[in-house]
Every structure is written in C-alpha cells, then in structure tokens.
Design an enzyme around this catalytic site. Structure first.
Site, PDB file in Angstrom:
ATOM      1  N   LEU A  81      -9.205   4.395 -12.188  1.00 16.59           N
ATOM      2  CA  LEU A  81      -8.652   3.385 -13.085  1.00 16.59           C
ATOM      3  C   LEU A  81      -9.508   2.121 -13.122  1.00 16.59           C
ATOM      4  O   LEU A  81      -9.769   1.563 -14.196  1.00 16.59           O
ATOM      5  CB  LEU A  81      -7.235   3.020 -12.636  1.00 16.59           C
ATOM      6  CG  LEU A  81      -6.145   4.052 -12.869  1.00 16.59           C
ATOM      7  CD1 LEU A  81      -4.918   3.706 -12.033  1.00 16.59           C
ATOM      8  CD2 LEU A  81      -5.781   4.128 -14.342  1.00 16.59           C
ATOM      9  N   LYS A  91     -22.178   3.034  -4.282  1.00 13.79           N
ATOM     10  CA  LYS A  91     -21.313   3.683  -5.274  1.00 13.79           C
ATOM     11  C   LYS A  91     -21.013   2.730  -6.419  1.00 13.79           C
ATOM     12  O   LYS A  91     -20.890   3.152  -7.580  1.00 13.79           O
ATOM     13  CB  LYS A  91     -20.025   4.157  -4.611  1.00 13.79           C
ATOM     14  CG  LYS A  91     -20.229   5.286  -3.601  1.00 13.79           C
ATOM     15  CD  LYS A  91     -18.915   5.725  -2.972  1.00 13.79           C
ATOM     16  CE  LYS A  91     -19.151   6.853  -1.977  1.00 13.79           C
ATOM     17  NZ  LYS A  91     -17.877   7.287  -1.327  1.00 13.79           N
ATOM     18  N   ASP A 149     -13.809  -4.783   1.234  1.00 14.88           N
ATOM     19  CA  ASP A 149     -13.054  -3.764   1.958  1.00 14.88           C
ATOM     20  C   ASP A 149     -11.702  -4.365   2.327  1.00 14.88           C
ATOM     21  O   ASP A 149     -11.605  -5.197   3.224  1.00 14.88           O
ATOM     22  CB  ASP A 149     -13.815  -3.345   3.219  1.00 14.88           C
ATOM     23  CG  ASP A 149     -13.083  -2.273   4.020  1.00 14.88           C
ATOM     24  OD1 ASP A 149     -11.977  -1.862   3.611  1.00 14.88           O
ATOM     25  OD2 ASP A 149     -13.620  -1.851   5.065  1.00 14.88           O
ATOM     26  N   ASN A 171      -6.879  -3.804  -8.356  1.00 12.07           N
ATOM     27  CA  ASN A 171      -6.602  -2.389  -8.570  1.00 12.07           C
ATOM     28  C   ASN A 171      -6.720  -1.562  -7.302  1.00 12.07           C
ATOM     29  O   ASN A 171      -6.061  -0.528  -7.163  1.00 12.07           O
ATOM     30  CB  ASN A 171      -7.569  -1.869  -9.638  1.00 12.07           C
ATOM     31  CG  ASN A 171      -7.671  -0.361  -9.653  1.00 12.07           C
ATOM     32  OD1 ASN A 171      -6.780   0.335 -10.117  1.00 12.07           O
ATOM     33  ND2 ASN A 171      -8.768   0.156  -9.108  1.00 12.07           N
ATOM     34  N   SER A 229       0.452  -2.172  -9.866  1.00 13.46           N
ATOM     35  CA  SER A 229       1.611  -1.695  -9.115  1.00 13.46           C
ATOM     36  C   SER A 229       1.932  -0.253  -9.507  1.00 13.46           C
ATOM     37  O   SER A 229       1.037   0.498  -9.885  1.00 13.46           O
ATOM     38  CB  SER A 229       2.800  -2.627  -9.355  1.00 13.46           C
ATOM     39  OG  SER A 229       3.842  -2.357  -8.451  1.00 13.46           O
ATOM     40  N   TYR A 259       3.895   4.715   0.560  1.00 13.30           N
ATOM     41  CA  TYR A 259       3.286   4.181  -0.664  1.00 13.30           C
ATOM     42  C   TYR A 259       4.352   3.512  -1.528  1.00 13.30           C
ATOM     43  O   TYR A 259       4.138   2.421  -2.062  1.00 13.30           O
ATOM     44  CB  TYR A 259       2.603   5.308  -1.436  1.00 13.30           C
ATOM     45  CG  TYR A 259       1.954   4.875  -2.732  1.00 13.30           C
ATOM     46  CD1 TYR A 259       0.706   4.245  -2.735  1.00 13.30           C
ATOM     47  CD2 TYR A 259       2.575   5.098  -3.962  1.00 13.30           C
ATOM     48  CE1 TYR A 259       0.098   3.849  -3.918  1.00 13.30           C
ATOM     49  CE2 TYR A 259       1.982   4.703  -5.151  1.00 13.30           C
ATOM     50  CZ  TYR A 259       0.741   4.086  -5.124  1.00 13.30           C
ATOM     51  OH  TYR A 259       0.159   3.686  -6.307  1.00 13.30           O
ATOM     52  N   LYS A 310       4.471  -0.494  -2.737  1.00 19.18           N
ATOM     53  CA  LYS A 310       4.518  -0.943  -4.132  1.00 19.18           C
ATOM     54  C   LYS A 310       5.770  -1.784  -4.411  1.00 19.18           C
ATOM     55  O   LYS A 310       5.733  -2.704  -5.229  1.00 19.18           O
ATOM     56  CB  LYS A 310       4.439   0.256  -5.072  1.00 19.18           C
ATOM     57  CG  LYS A 310       3.081   0.941  -5.028  1.00 19.18           C
ATOM     58  CD  LYS A 310       1.972  -0.034  -5.423  1.00 19.18           C
ATOM     59  CE  LYS A 310       0.597   0.459  -5.162  1.00 19.18           C
ATOM     60  NZ  LYS A 310      -0.462  -0.494  -5.549  1.00 19.18           N
TER      61      LYS A 310
END
Length: 365
Positions: free
Chosen positions: A59, A84, A112, A139, A193, A226, A230
């Site tokens: 994303l 990367k 990080d 993100n 989120s 998780y 959120k």
C-alpha cells in the site's frame, strides 16, 4: 475461588464490557470490498512535501507512486531497508512518464518503527532537513501471531501503536510550522488503520495497566493482537483530536488528522505470521481482497481530505463511523483511559536517551 480464574477471563468482568457487533461489521466490510471502489485519484499535490512510511512495498509503495504521479514536489520514502527503498524509487521513477525529476524529487530515508531511537532520529531529521512537510502518511505496520518482545513491549504493539504514535506526535509540530509558513497549505497527518478495530472485545482495557497486560505472555492472544493495536490507534487519535480542539481557537484545524482504512488488500502484511496462517489469509485475501493499488487510493484521499474529516475514520475515500460502542459513555471512558496510559508510555521514552517533544498542549494525563 477467584484466584483460580484465569486472568484472561477474570478481567473480562471488570469495569468495561465491550461487545462488538460482528454481524454489522461483516456486512459493512463485505459491502465495501465487493461494491465500493475508490475512484482513481486526480488531486494535485504540487509544491507539497510528502512522507510515506513503509513505502517500499504494498500500500505504501502504491500510494507513494500516486503522490509522485500527482506532482508532489518532494517525496520521502521512509523504509526499514534503504536498498529496498532505492529499488522502489527506481520503479516509481520508471513508471511515471510525465516527470523526469524523480531522482532529485524522491529520497529514501531509513525508519525502523521497532526502534525508538530510529523513530526519533527520523523525526529529528525531518525537522532539520525539510523546509516544509505537508503530508505524513503513517502506513508502516505489522501483523503477527508470534510472541516477540522489543524494547520491553510486545512487537505488534511496539510498531503499530507506540512508535507509530510517537512519530505522529514528534512530527505534529513540523506540520503546524508548515501551516504557519505556508498558509495556503493544509497539512495532513494520516494514520493507516483498519476495519479490524471492530472485531475485538479489548479485554486488556480492564486491567489497571493496559500495557502491562499487553506485555503478559500468559494472556497473549495472537489472533486478536492486530485488532487490538488498530483499536488503540482509533481511540488515541480520536482523543488526541478532542484535546487539540479544546485548546485551539475556532476555525479549521491547522493540521487535519485522519484515520484511513484501505480495506482488505492482496498485500504481504501477514509475512510475520506463521506459514499456516499466511496460507489461510492468502486464500482469503485472494477471494475478497482488492489490489494494493486500489487500496492505496484511500491513503491518497485521506491525505487531501477536508476539515470535516479531522479525527474521522475514512473508508473508500469517505468518512465512516467507527464501531458503535466507541460513541457511548463507555467508549468515551475507554478512549480517555487508552490515551492517558499511552501518553505515559510515550513520555517514558524521554528517559531512554531520546527527547521527543510534542510541541502541542495535550492537557493533563
């Protein structure tokens, strides 16, 4: 007898009894996935400086490509691995044909979020090296069902909550400064989120110390962690916005804070999970998920939303109500408790050799 009750069950009966409406949440989710597609973004970001964390893949990468395509003046790819990030930069430059300034306009910076020092160092670099910051898209995040502790905190909470919010508060003064120096700008601070905030009973909130409970391995539920992370993001940002409104003058907010739900996407968010879980989720994402490019459109809409989206949860480019219990008196109490205890954790980071400064009045906690 009470001493024999497992801690997970015991805390459920105390103080708050959160009961998410799973049926309604599922219907909302499926309707969005199958019947709503965010339009292709066309808003111009000319003259603006944009930061996107976790932008070498998924994303964040696709959102960064959109921002560059839409003519932002400077784009910072904030990534864990610089090599990367450089590969992502080359891909973006190669794919956007109408611009030839990519190697100057796009910079790759290390970040990080599992490291507090890296997080604060990144914020300090932003303050010193960039003349303006118009948009910050937070993100970067992880999803893992494996217990791991980093700097004294469970890994998902460390990344998705503590250092994500630490970075937000550290960069908020720079966004406010940008508004003062460039009144035509409407800076945005966006936390990516998830709908998954709707699916947890958040039992840890019934503990006197939420973060101590989240750090208790014996009470760890990897399938719910998780979701909890959120939900904490949602609660914290809503309370933060309430407190900022209480200390500001009337009129539009100088910085628009948004919570953005990209929907379920065919991304590699689950690469921290065990192999079985990865395969199960891969199949589900394949059947229901949208592409990362489509999901990334929501991040772009959150970065140019109007003041009516300040403190709001956005899906498919539009404001959407969060889980209903959050609007109740219980929700307000939970929100306040989460904010106050999170701020104590963030303030505690000042004693670890880093000196984060919020630059805003957040009231007592």
């Amino acid at each position: 007898m009470a001493a024999r009750i497992p801690r997970k069950i015991a805390i459920m009966s105390q103080e708050f009894n959160i009961q998410p409406n799973i049926g309604t949440a599922l219907r909302t989710f499926l309707h969005s996935q199958y019947f709503r597609t965010p339009p292709y973004p066309t808003h111009s970001f000319a003259n603006q400086t944009v930061i996107v964390t976790g932008s070498n893949i998924g994303l964040g990468f696709e959102a960064a490509r959109h921002f560059y395509r839409l003519n932002c003046a400077k784009l910072i790819l904030a990534v864990r691995t610089v090599s990367k990030g450089e590969t992502a930069k080359e891909d973006i430059v190669r794919s956007v044909k109408h611009r030839t300034d990519g190697f100057e306009a796009i910079e790759v910076w290390p970040l990080d979020l599992s490291s507090t020092q890296s997080t604060v160092s990144f914020a300090e670099r932003v303050k010193s090296d960039l003349s303006r910051v118009d948009i910050v898209v937070e993100n970067a995040g992880i999803n893992s069902t494996t217990w791991q502790v980093v700097e004294g905190f469970e890994h998902v909470i460390q990344v998705n909550v503590i250092n994500t919010l630490l970075l937000a508060l550290c960069l908020l003064p720079k966004l406010n400064e940008t508004k003062s120096k460039y009144p035509e700008s409407t800076p945005h601070l966006e936390i990516v989120s998830s709908e998954m905030h709707r699916y947890t009973k958040f039992p840890q909130v019934n503990s006197p110390d939420i973060y101590q409970q989240l750090n208790d391995k014996s009470a760890y539920d990897g399938t719910d962690r998780y979701n909890v992370s959120k939900l904490i993001e949602v609660l914290f940002v809503r309370e933060l916005v309430d407190r900022l409104r209480a200390t500001s003058t009337s009129g539009p907010p100088p910085v628009v804070l948004t919570l953005v739900n990209p929907g379920l996407c065919r991304s590699n968010l689950d690469h921290h999970m065990n192999v079985v879980a990865q395969w199960l989720l891969y199949g589900f994402r394949l059947a229901v998920g949208r592409s990362t490019e489509v999901g990334s459109r929501t991040l772009v809409y959150g970065a140019c939303a109007g003041p009516e989206s300040h403190g709001e949860f956005m899906s498919d480019g539009q404001n959407q109500r969060v889980e209903p219990w959050i609007y109740t008196e219980t929700g307000k109490e939970v929100q306040r408790k989460v904010f106050e205890q999170t701020m104590r954790v963030l303030d505690g980071r000042r004693s670890k050799g880093v000196k984060p400064e919020w630059g805003v009045d957040l009231g007592s906690y």
